[in-house]
Write an enzyme that holds these catalytic residues in place. Structure first.
Site: not given
Lengths: 452, 154
Positions: B65-68, B103
């Site tokens: 779940i990569p996110h930033g 996300l």
């Protein structure tokens, strides 16, 4: 500890529980108790040495072997007896460490001062102070069933009942590292049914679990949002019982400018309370009286705290207050059977002075390394805060190679002003402040890692 | 919050072309940026790589779940991608990663929505049935139905 023998005076609930704990941890425990019935009762349930006699006298202590012990715990129900035991141990028998249970601040001051110039370590454990501290922490964290503070207040350990609607339901413990990367905010203990778990990363959190989180202070609001804790309600705090704990709590809340109402059944006690408290409204009446609670607008109350000496009545008034709309009920209960059933019946949090006393005593028994604290969760899980000693096994290699047993978790590490969740590749160095969570039965094993 | 409400359909990639961690991040960032004009793909890529450097967002069981956070965004947006053969994402369980949720949240939105969305996606992905549906979906509709079903549960 060089000397593994412990002498406990007083075979009540606190003495018995401590004796049981310490003997399980490998200490050689002798219990002194003057009541023959109790001596028999303890003898049937615990595998320790029991000595019948009045522990507040020198000959009895001598015969019970005080001259060989490294630690004396005075845990009778009487402050005066405990102080006498404490004096005899610290001043007559030169016992290296002495822990004395006292309720009265005057006794506490006397004993502490008397030990200052002695080559012994003498400390008091005050169940009232510990209870007020715990209640004050609870009131800061909405929705929590239990709250403790560690690492100079920078890390909270708070327990929450997880509902199906909570964002934590269904998550794996390791998912918290996704949510709170690199800060020590993590699930550190789970009570599921009657079982306690110090979870590994792959443990899944289920709806219905009671989960204790270590929480970096600045992330408290984040965790509350994910737990789905009710928003903090503004309103008065109602304290039932002008007992010593009730009064101390009311004073503490008064200093914080909280609005407080106190209910006390006994007329003289109510008047005495009113004269000691400047901004607290003291009402004479029974906390279990529904119409009284309604008249005092219980539905506007943010927290109802029942602290009378009648613990069953505390449960009843706590339930009643909650049913009539109080935001939260916190109840003083000391009977172990009641303590364990409280979660099931709709009380939000309980305070057990007995458990708190045991926690604090264990903290002192752990000796100089343990700093601000130790706490017990349901007598199964222990949390300790400790400074890593020079040349202890824990500092010998990166954490993943040190060989800590399953069921032991290093929940937070503070080095200088940096607070972090240590990873497997990190190595602890001497002087690091650590928050460690472990299953109780592992505490002697854990000691092997902490002792130089 | 429903994941269907933030999922950008044009940023759902049934089968990625890339076989590397950076490759799949890049592919997802570009897909999301072309669907959401306020996202600058290179900037998004930077943010994602920075977050991965802190600790991999590969949460195990084949999921990442990569996110930033990005400035100038109106609300939370999400993308999805799948790599049937799995690829090395430095996942916490060391296993290959097959399912990716991306996300992106507005920089000044405050942390809570961000956390709640992350927690919700994690919760979905801890359900083996859900992962199976995503793995076996034959088209975009299959992916969307699986997510919508899960959204309906709680």
């Amino acid at each position: 500890m060089e000397r593994n023998e412990v002498l406990i005076v007083g075979g009540g609930l606190v003495g018995q529980t401590l004796a049981n704990r310490l003997s399980r941890d490998g200490y050689d425990v002798t219990l002194v108790e003057k009541n023959p019935d109790r001596v028999r009762e303890v003898g049937e349930t615990l595998d320790i040495h029991i000595f019948e006699g009045n522990g507040a006298t020198a000959p009895v202590l001598r015969n019970a072997g005080i001259e060989n012990v490294g630690l004396v715990v005075a845990a009778t129900e009487s402050d005066a007896s405990n102080v006498v035991v404490g004096f005899l141990a610290s001043h007559v028998f030169n016992t290296p460490r002495v822990v004395v249970r006292v309720h009265d601040a005057g006794h506490e001051e006397g004993f502490t001062k008397a030990c200052q110039d002695r080559p012994v370590e003498g400390v008091c454990v005050n169940p009232d102070t510990a209870s007020v501290e715990r209640i004050a922490s609870l009131l800061e964290v909405p929705g929590a069933v239990d709250v403790m503070r560690f690492v100079e207040g920078n890390v909270f350990v708070a327990g929450f009942r997880i509902s199906e609607a909570s964002d934590f339901a269904g998550l794996q413990v390791s998912d918290m590292k996704l949510l709170f990367a690199s800060t020590p905010t993590l699930a550190v203990a789970i009570q599921r049914g009657t079982d306690w778990i110090v979870p590994g990363g792959t443990e899944q959190i289920h709806a219905g679990d009671l989960v204790y989180f270590a929480i970096a202070r600045h992330e408290l609001a984040d965790v509350l949002a994910l737990v789905g804790a009710p928003p903090e309600r503004q309103g008065r705090i109602m304290v039932a019982g002008a007992t010593s704990i009730g009064l101390a709590l009311a004073k503490r809340l008064e200093e914080r400018d909280e609005r407080v109402v106190m209910i006390e059944e006994d007329s003289a006690a109510a008047q005495a309370a009113a004269s000691q408290l400047d901004h607290v409204l003291v009402i004479e009446g029974r906390p279990t009286d529904q119409s009284l609670l309604e008249d005092e607008e219980i539905e506007q109350v943010s927290a109802f705290v029942a602290l009378t000496d009648d613990h069953e009545s505390n449960l009843v008034s706590g339930l009643l207050a909650r049913r009539l709309g109080a935001g939260r009920s916190i109840v003083l209960v000391d009977n172990p059977a009641m303590v364990s059933m409280v979660g099931d019946i709709g009380i939000d949090a309980i305070i057990s002075p007995r458990l708190l006393t045991i926690s604090e005593t264990i903290q002192h028994i752990r000796g100089g390394g343990v700093r601000s604290g130790a706490a017990l969760l349901g007598e199964e899980v222990e949390i300790i805060e400790v400074d890593a000693a020079k040349d202890c096994r824990l500092t010998s290699a990166p954490l993943m190679d040190v060989g800590l047993p399953r069921g032991v978790l290093i929940a937070a590490l503070q080095r200088g002003d940096k607070l972090l969740l240590p990873k497997g590749g990190d190595q602890v160095i001497a002087g690091d402040r650590l928050l460690i969570v472990s299953m109780n039965q592992l505490s002697s094993k854990l000691n092997e890692f902490l002792e130089p | 919050m429903r994941i269907m409400d933030i999922l950008v359909r044009d940023a759902v990639i049934l089968d990625v072309a890339s076989t590397t961690k950076d490759g799949v991040l890049e592919e997802m960032a570009r897909a999301l940026a072309s669907a959401v004009p306020s996202i600058e793909p290179d900037r998004l890529m930077e943010v994602l790589v920075e977050r991965e450097a802190l600790q991999s967002t590969g949460i195990g069981e084949g999921v990442a779940i990569p996110h930033g956070k990005l400035p100038g965004l109106d609300g939370l947006v999400a993308g999805f991608a799948r790599c049937r053969d799995g690829l090395d994402f430095d996942s916490i369980d060391g296993q290959p990663t097959e399912l990716f949720f991306l996300l992106v949240v507005p920089e000044h939105a405050g942390g809570r929505q961000h956390l709640k969305a992350l927690a919700r996606i994690s919760r979905f992905c801890r359900n083996g049935e859900f992962r199976k549906k995503l793995s076996e979906a034959v088209d975009l509709e299959g992916i969307l139905t699986a997510i919508a079903d899960e959204d309906g549960k709680f």
